[in-house]
Design a protein around this motif. Structure first.
Motif, PDB file in Angstrom:
ATOM      1  N   TYR B  43       0.891  -1.123  -0.137  1.00  0.00           N
ATOM      2  CA  TYR B  43      -0.037   0.076   0.152  1.00  0.00           C
ATOM      3  C   TYR B  43       0.923   1.253   0.099  1.00  0.00           C
ATOM      4  O   TYR B  43       0.780   2.084  -0.720  1.00  0.00           O
ATOM      5  N   SER B 399      -4.469  -7.472  -4.723  1.00  0.00           N
ATOM      6  CA  SER B 399      -3.897  -6.991  -5.910  1.00  0.00           C
ATOM      7  C   SER B 399      -4.687  -7.333  -6.990  1.00  0.00           C
ATOM      8  O   SER B 399      -5.091  -6.496  -7.783  1.00  0.00           O
ATOM      9  N   LEU B 406      -4.132  -0.143  -3.990  1.00  0.00           N
ATOM     10  CA  LEU B 406      -2.982  -1.005  -3.672  1.00  0.00           C
ATOM     11  C   LEU B 406      -1.937  -1.208  -4.735  1.00  0.00           C
ATOM     12  O   LEU B 406      -1.052  -1.732  -4.883  1.00  0.00           O
TER      13      LEU B 406
END
Lengths: 234, 409
Positions: B43, B399, B406
């Motif tokens: 992140y 992801s 992210l």
């Protein structure tokens, strides 16, 4: 071990020698006193006497499991009274075979691994040692049960496995603490046959603690532990 | 396997139920911090990298964080707008290259439009910009071309994969107000290209010329001739006062900009007043950056922000929260360690006869210690492996499922 502790006068055929030994457990009234005691090579000695007279304590002193409070204990040429803890452990691991009344097998190991326990503790089990264990197990009649865990074996089979464990290193001294105490008479007889057969094969000194007078006739000597204050030579 | 490790493994296998429970306890304690740290790390890297790749951002005063996150990650429309003239002012001042961003609409694949409309299924943000944006982000077309004309769109790699799109397919804008008769018509947009993946939020967006998004806003429109239509239900029998044929509402469900009608599309009013979400400024030099920031520092209606600085502030807040979380985790870890110690002590007590046997057989004094220690080490190692695998899997899932915050820039 301190070389000064080695006895230059130890006779070659005497395997165990005790002199003026005193032992007591902390906080207990029990006291064992041994004036003079010697066992010769290949002797078969039964330690007898009533409960609490010190049979097991005497056996443990010979095996290096206990250290005397006073006096001297010599076994297989080694002065156990002056040995360090590590030396006593090494002595028990490599030179003495011990058979217990309660078998004392590890429940999570197979019969084969129980026989090879000392090697496991050393960190290496050679193929030759494994073969030796299998042959020994075949000889005592548990060759077909090597993959089984103790819980699935009969009492007699468990004691045979324990005997194999004690004999695997071909010890010069075999000590058995009431090995038939938990067995029925028929199995007791079988186990005693087996022990005497293996002792005869190896030619080792055999000391056995027992209550059972029926087993005594096959021993060279019976030592009543109530009479340890006098001299005994076997 | 021989040695105390071998014995410990056999013991764990024999008491598999107890081992599994201890493994589960340790894994649960470990999986949370591992996952959170992995996610936070990703992140942070993603946010900082994308922030650093966006030199300055012009937007209407309001929430700094909101403006930056929505302009960089296209999550939803930023409520306060700037207008084209604000971006033009930057251009005319000679500060550098100005890239408009219009982030308000969302698009669906045209083939499923009816179904999607009713079920409100997946869609993607439509970003109105110009070709400079692709240069800034290092984006190139893997298939087809970039959107050079009004009405064309290029889709990010993940959008193309998710919707099964290729050049020649069509998208349609999601209707905002289904029952408003005065609403602008949905725009059918041809896909002219698919962008090469760059592992960022751009993979999950659709890009068109900013004028195309103004058409979707309803500011611009074209005119179709209806007098050649054969379907009588599409044409009203009435004519207007000028005697011109009038279409029924059924006719224009979708508007589409084609090479044939592109020239007919036009905007009413001055484009200088047309809305933008924000504009990226790529300064010509550090000096220009400083001057631009100084000039807009006191502006009452506009921000000129450094996205990386704003993101640092956000991360500061996130890590402040994480510190509380870490404190809580420390307490959980201590209680678990105490629980484990209790289990081991009880286990040692239960195994007293076994350890005594090993002692009688002459095992070294350290054997008992190592038997217990190896069990703990093995359990901890397996738990750490499982927790790491779970953490990485969760990280990958997050992801790959396109949580754009992210994504790395």
């Amino acid at each position: 071990m301190d070389p000064n502790l080695q006895s230059p006068r130890l006779e070659r055929r005497i395997l165990i020698k005790m002199r003026d030994v005193e032992f007591s457990y902390p906080g207990e009234d029990f006291r064992l006193g041994v004036r003079a005691l010697s066992f010769a090579e290949a002797a078969r000695v039964a330690l007898i006497g009533p409960s609490g007279c010190g049979k097991t304590t005497l056996a443990f002193l010979m095996a290096g499991l206990l250290r005397p409070g006073a006096g001297q204990v010599w076994a297989l040429g080694q002065a156990l009274h002056g040995a360090t803890d590590a030396e006593l452990r090494s002595f028990r691991r490599n030179r003495v075979g011990f058979v217990f009344q309660q078998f004392e097998l590890l429940d999570y190991l197979s019969a084969e691994d129980n026989i090879l326990l000392s090697d496991h503790l050393e960190g290496h089990v050679s193929r030759a040692r494994r073969d030796q264990a299998r042959k020994l197990a075949e000889r005592v009649g548990v060759g077909h049960r090597l993959r089984h865990r103790p819980a699935t074996l009969s009492q007699g089979e468990r004691q045979r496995v324990a005997i194999c464990r004690a004999l695997l290193h071909e010890p010069q001294l075999l000590i058995a603490d009431e090995p038939t105490g938990n067995l029925d008479p028929d199995t007791s007889e079988l186990i005693m046959d087996l022990l005497h057969e293996q002792v005869g094969r190896l030619g080792c000194t055999f000391v056995m603690v027992t209550h059972d007078h029926a087993l005594l006739e096959r021993f060279d000597h019976c030592l009543d532990c109530r009479a340890l204050s006098s001299e005994h030579s076997v | 396997m021989s040695g105390t490790l071998g014995l410990a493994l056999r013991h764990l296998r024999f008491h598999w139920g107890r081992s599994l429970i201890m493994l589960a306890c340790l894994t649960l304690v470990l999986v949370l911090p591992i996952t959170v740290n992995l996610l936070l790390s990703q992140y942070q890297t993603g946010l900082l990298a994308r922030g650093a790749a966006t030199p300055l951002l012009l937007g209407a005063r309001g929430s700094r964080v909101d403006l930056v996150l929505k302009s960089l990650y296209f999550e939803s429309d930023y409520s306060d707008r700037i207008i084209e003239s604000d971006a033009n002012a930057l251009r005319e001042a000679g500060f550098g290259r100005v890239i408009p961003l219009h982030i308000r609409h969302r698009v669906l694949p045209h083939t499923n439009a009816e179904l999607e409309r009713s079920l409100k299924l997946d869609d993607a943000p439509l970003v109105g910009t110009d070709l400079s944006y692709f240069e800034l982000r290092g984006l190139s077309a893997a298939q087809g071309s970039l959107p050079l004309f009004l009405g064309d769109a290029v889709v990010g790699a993940r959008v193309a994969e998710r919707f099964g799109l290729a050049p020649g397919d069509h998208l349609v804008t999601r209707p905002e107000r289904a029952y408003d008769p005065g609403r602008s018509f949905q725009l059918k947009i041809p896909v002219v290209g698919v962008l090469a993946p760059n592992g960022t939020t751009d993979d999950a967006a659709v890009f068109a010329d900013v004028r195309t998004t103004w058409v979707v806003d309803g500011i611009g429109h074209g005119h179709d001739t209806v007098d050649q239509i054969r379907d009588p239900s599409l044409v009203s029998r009435e004519t207007d006062s000028n005697g011109v044929l009038v279409a029924t509402p059924k006719l224009a469900r979708l508007q589409e900009i084609t090479p044939q009608n592109r020239a007919d599309y036009h905007f009413h009013g001055d484009t200088a007043g047309f809305p933008l979400t924000s504009a990226i400024l790529v300064p010509n030099s550090d000096k220009m950056r400083t001057i631009a920031k100084a000039r807009y520092g006191s502006n009452e209606t506009l921000f000129l922000l450094e996205p990386s600085a704003v993101i640092q502030e956000v991360m500061g807040l996130v890590f402040q929260v994480k510190r509380f979380y870490d404190t809580n985790l420390l307490l959980v870890t201590i209680s678990t360690a105490l629980f484990m110690a209790l289990v081991i002590l009880l286990s040692a007590r239960l195994r007293q006869s076994e350890l005594e046997t090993l002692n009688k057989l002459g095992s070294p004094r350290r054997t008992a210690f190592w038997l217990l220690a190896w069990e703990i080490i093995v359990l901890l190692s397996i738990s750490a492996l499982i927790a790491s695998a779970l953490g990485l899997t969760l990280n990958w899932l997050v992801s790959s499922q396109g949580i754009s915050l992210l994504s790395a820039a």
